[in-house]
Design a protein around this motif. Structure first.
Motif, PDB file in Angstrom:
ATOM      1  N   HIS A   1      15.432   3.022 -19.529  1.00 16.81           N
ATOM      2  CA  HIS A   1      16.137   3.612 -18.515  1.00 16.81           C
ATOM      3  C   HIS A   1      17.726   3.761 -18.542  1.00 16.81           C
ATOM      4  CE1 HIS A   1      18.047   3.309 -14.366  1.00 16.81           C
ATOM      5  NE2 HIS A   1      16.819   3.876 -13.875  1.00 16.81           N
ATOM      6  N   PRO A   2      18.238   4.740 -17.996  1.00 15.18           N
ATOM      7  CA  PRO A   2      19.900   4.705 -18.323  1.00 15.18           C
ATOM      8  C   PRO A   2      20.566   3.498 -18.149  1.00 15.18           C
ATOM      9  CG  PRO A   2      19.042   6.748 -17.338  1.00 15.18           C
ATOM     10  CD  PRO A   2      17.826   5.670 -17.302  1.00 15.18           C
ATOM     11  N   LYS A   3      20.073   2.520 -17.507  1.00 16.15           N
ATOM     12  CA  LYS A   3      20.895   1.243 -17.293  1.00 16.15           C
ATOM     13  C   LYS A   3      21.056   0.446 -18.485  1.00 16.15           C
ATOM     14  CE  LYS A   3      16.902  -1.355 -15.342  1.00 16.15           C
ATOM     15  NZ  LYS A   3      16.503  -2.080 -14.343  1.00 16.15           N
ATOM     16  N   PHE A   4      20.112   0.816 -19.533  1.00 19.58           N
ATOM     17  CA  PHE A   4      20.168   0.040 -20.720  1.00 19.58           C
ATOM     18  C   PHE A   4      21.094   0.685 -21.855  1.00 19.58           C
ATOM     19  CE2 PHE A   4      15.905  -1.434 -18.880  1.00 19.58           C
ATOM     20  CZ  PHE A   4      16.210  -2.743 -18.804  1.00 19.58           C
ATOM     21  N   ALA A   5      21.434   1.754 -21.510  1.00 21.44           N
ATOM     22  CA  ALA A   5      22.016   2.822 -22.322  1.00 21.44           C
ATOM     23  C   ALA A   5      23.125   1.926 -23.318  1.00 21.44           C
ATOM     24  CB  ALA A   5      22.631   3.942 -21.862  1.00 21.44           C
ATOM     25  N   ASP A   6      23.964   1.176 -22.666  1.00 18.76           N
ATOM     26  CA  ASP A   6      25.184   0.673 -23.495  1.00 18.76           C
ATOM     27  C   ASP A   6      24.842  -0.611 -24.139  1.00 18.76           C
ATOM     28  OD1 ASP A   6      26.545   2.992 -22.765  1.00 18.76           O
ATOM     29  OD2 ASP A   6      27.298   1.999 -21.068  1.00 18.76           O
ATOM     30  N   THR A   7      23.639  -1.095 -24.074  1.00 19.75           N
ATOM     31  CA  THR A   7      23.342  -2.485 -24.728  1.00 19.75           C
ATOM     32  C   THR A   7      23.648  -2.432 -26.048  1.00 19.75           C
ATOM     33  OG1 THR A   7      21.465  -2.596 -23.064  1.00 19.75           O
ATOM     34  CG2 THR A   7      21.455  -4.192 -24.830  1.00 19.75           C
ATOM     35  N   PRO A   8      24.374  -3.265 -26.648  1.00 18.39           N
ATOM     36  CA  PRO A   8      24.736  -3.265 -27.968  1.00 18.39           C
ATOM     37  C   PRO A   8      23.305  -3.979 -28.809  1.00 18.39           C
ATOM     38  CG  PRO A   8      26.410  -4.521 -27.063  1.00 18.39           C
ATOM     39  CD  PRO A   8      25.100  -4.182 -25.931  1.00 18.39           C
TER      40      PRO A   8
ATOM     41  N   ALA B   1      22.981  -6.168 -31.207  1.00 20.26           N
ATOM     42  CA  ALA B   1      23.062  -7.456 -31.137  1.00 20.26           C
ATOM     43  C   ALA B   1      22.540  -8.193 -29.882  1.00 20.26           C
ATOM     44  CB  ALA B   1      24.370  -8.114 -31.345  1.00 20.26           C
ATOM     45  N   CYS B   2      22.598  -7.570 -28.681  1.00 22.82           N
ATOM     46  CA  CYS B   2      22.037  -8.169 -27.503  1.00 22.82           C
ATOM     47  C   CYS B   2      20.607  -7.673 -27.103  1.00 22.82           C
ATOM     48  CB  CYS B   2      22.988  -7.659 -26.330  1.00 22.82           C
ATOM     49  SG  CYS B   2      24.587  -8.472 -26.552  1.00 22.82           S
TER      50      CYS B   2
ATOM     51  N   MET C   1      12.371  -9.193 -34.113  1.00 23.68           N
ATOM     52  CA  MET C   1      13.851  -9.229 -33.526  1.00 23.68           C
ATOM     53  C   MET C   1      14.501 -10.713 -33.265  1.00 23.68           C
ATOM     54  SD  MET C   1      14.826  -7.239 -30.020  1.00 23.68           S
ATOM     55  CE  MET C   1      14.244  -5.590 -30.706  1.00 23.68           C
ATOM     56  N   SER C   2      15.653 -10.665 -33.608  1.00 18.35           N
ATOM     57  CA  SER C   2      16.527 -11.920 -33.376  1.00 18.35           C
ATOM     58  C   SER C   2      17.660 -11.700 -32.527  1.00 18.35           C
ATOM     59  CB  SER C   2      16.959 -12.648 -34.593  1.00 18.35           C
ATOM     60  OG  SER C   2      17.514 -13.682 -34.493  1.00 18.35           O
ATOM     61  N   PRO C   3      17.695 -12.611 -31.472  1.00 17.51           N
ATOM     62  CA  PRO C   3      16.780 -13.593 -31.015  1.00 17.51           C
ATOM     63  C   PRO C   3      15.518 -12.899 -30.431  1.00 17.51           C
ATOM     64  CG  PRO C   3      18.375 -13.181 -29.092  1.00 17.51           C
ATOM     65  CD  PRO C   3      18.666 -12.294 -30.293  1.00 17.51           C
ATOM     66  N   PRO C   4      14.479 -13.731 -30.284  1.00 16.84           N
ATOM     67  CA  PRO C   4      12.957 -13.261 -29.943  1.00 16.84           C
ATOM     68  C   PRO C   4      13.346 -12.471 -28.597  1.00 16.84           C
ATOM     69  CG  PRO C   4      12.938 -15.531 -30.571  1.00 16.84           C
ATOM     70  CD  PRO C   4      14.199 -15.123 -30.652  1.00 16.84           C
ATOM     71  N   PRO C   5      12.437 -11.411 -28.852  1.00 16.39           N
ATOM     72  CA  PRO C   5      12.815 -10.641 -27.312  1.00 16.39           C
ATOM     73  C   PRO C   5      11.993 -11.078 -26.069  1.00 16.39           C
ATOM     74  CG  PRO C   5      11.078  -9.441 -28.795  1.00 16.39           C
ATOM     75  CD  PRO C   5      11.594 -10.792 -29.653  1.00 16.39           C
TER      76      PRO C   5
END
Length: 300
Positions: A174-181, A183-184, A209-213
């Protein structure tokens, strides 16, 4: 009565030729064999049939009554065989008839279907069947003529297997996740496959993936995963061709996973025109769609 194993059916055209010419030498010239071979094979045929087919007089070889009956039926049999061979040859040479392709459904829905009209415009008598099936179907029983598979299959002497190219996967949501780096990413909610699909390349990437999703939802179909992304449930690793066409937000600027697309066909299919046509069409269609299928991974 003679059995089918007593008589050599290859002698039928020889008997018919001798009946027409009445001459061993003329028959030999016509068939490209010497007269002694003709004589020997006629004798063997008569012995197998337990019939006298020819008598020789001062004009040449004449049919007996039994020979006339044999020739009357033999002409019909030989004509039918020639018609069968001609029809079979035309079938092999014609770009017409049924072709069954099996694949994972999203390759049909998001890629191949839009190219079918162009194929039918050029070859209107082809009859395609697209079977959305990831299980191995039998080529020998004609359950499938071609299969598109992700990942190299095991060796099979009856199959021709070649890699068409790559399929790219990237992260969408969803666009709300667009700017998620990047590393996060591990701190965000993720949509994953159910446990029985944990061995897929996509899920192995997610597990590393680290940290585990945080896997907040598990599904067993890509279409459900896409709908969950639209609903904002979480992020997901999807085929680029699917994520783009569904209008999802691509998160990150790179392709995360590349999987092979393999084309499988029966080894004998290469001699039949409609299969050669469809095989070439699949190859050309992939080449024309490569950037879209790879997510422009190799075409920055």
């Amino acid at each position: 009565m003679p059995t089918s194993t007593d008589f050599d059916w290859n002698d039928i055209p020889l008997i018919l030729a001798l009946a027409r010419s009445g001459s061993m030498s003329a028959t030999g010239r016509h068939l490209g064999v010497d007269a002694s071979t003709i004589s020997r094979r006629i004798a063997a045929a008569e012995k197998a049939l337990k019939l006298r087919l020819f008598i020789r007089d001062n004009t040449g070889y004449q049919l007996t009554d039994a020979g006339k009956t044999f020739v009357a039926h033999g002409e019909a049999v030989y004509g039918n065989v020639q018609s069968m061979l001609q029809a079979s040859s035309q079938e092999a040479d014609a770009t017409a008839g049924p072709v069954n392709i099996t694949s994972i459904d999203f390759l049909f829905d998001y890629w191949l279907l839009e190219h079918v009209p162009a194929l039918h415009a050029e070859h209107p008598h082809l009859q395609l069947t697209l079977q959305a099936e990831n299980q191995n179907l039998s080529f020998t029983r004609r359950e499938a003529d071609f299969a598109l598979r992700l990942g190299q299959p095991g060796e099979d002497a009856a199959l021709v297997m070649r890699k068409l190219g790559d399929l790219g996967f990237a992260v969408y949501g969803h666009p709300k996740f667009a700017d998620t780096p990047r590393a996060c990413w591990g701190t965000q909610p993720w949509i994953a496959y159910a446990d029985e699909l944990a061995g897929t390349t996509e899920m192995q990437w997610l597990a590393a993936m680290s940290p585990p999703p945080r896997k907040v939802l598990k599904v067993n179909s890509l279409s459900t995963m896409v709908r969950a992304c639209h609903a904002g449930v979480g992020m997901a690793l999807l085929p680029c061709i699917m994520g783009q066409q569904q209008g999802l937000q691509r998160i990150g600027d790179q392709v995360e996973v590349l999987r092979d697309i393999w084309l499988l066909s029966h080894r004998d299919a290469g001699s039949i025109a409609r299969f050669k046509t469809v095989s070439a069409w699949l190859s050309h269609t992939y080449a024309a769609s490569e950037q879209l299928l790879c997510g422009a991974a190799s075409h920055p």
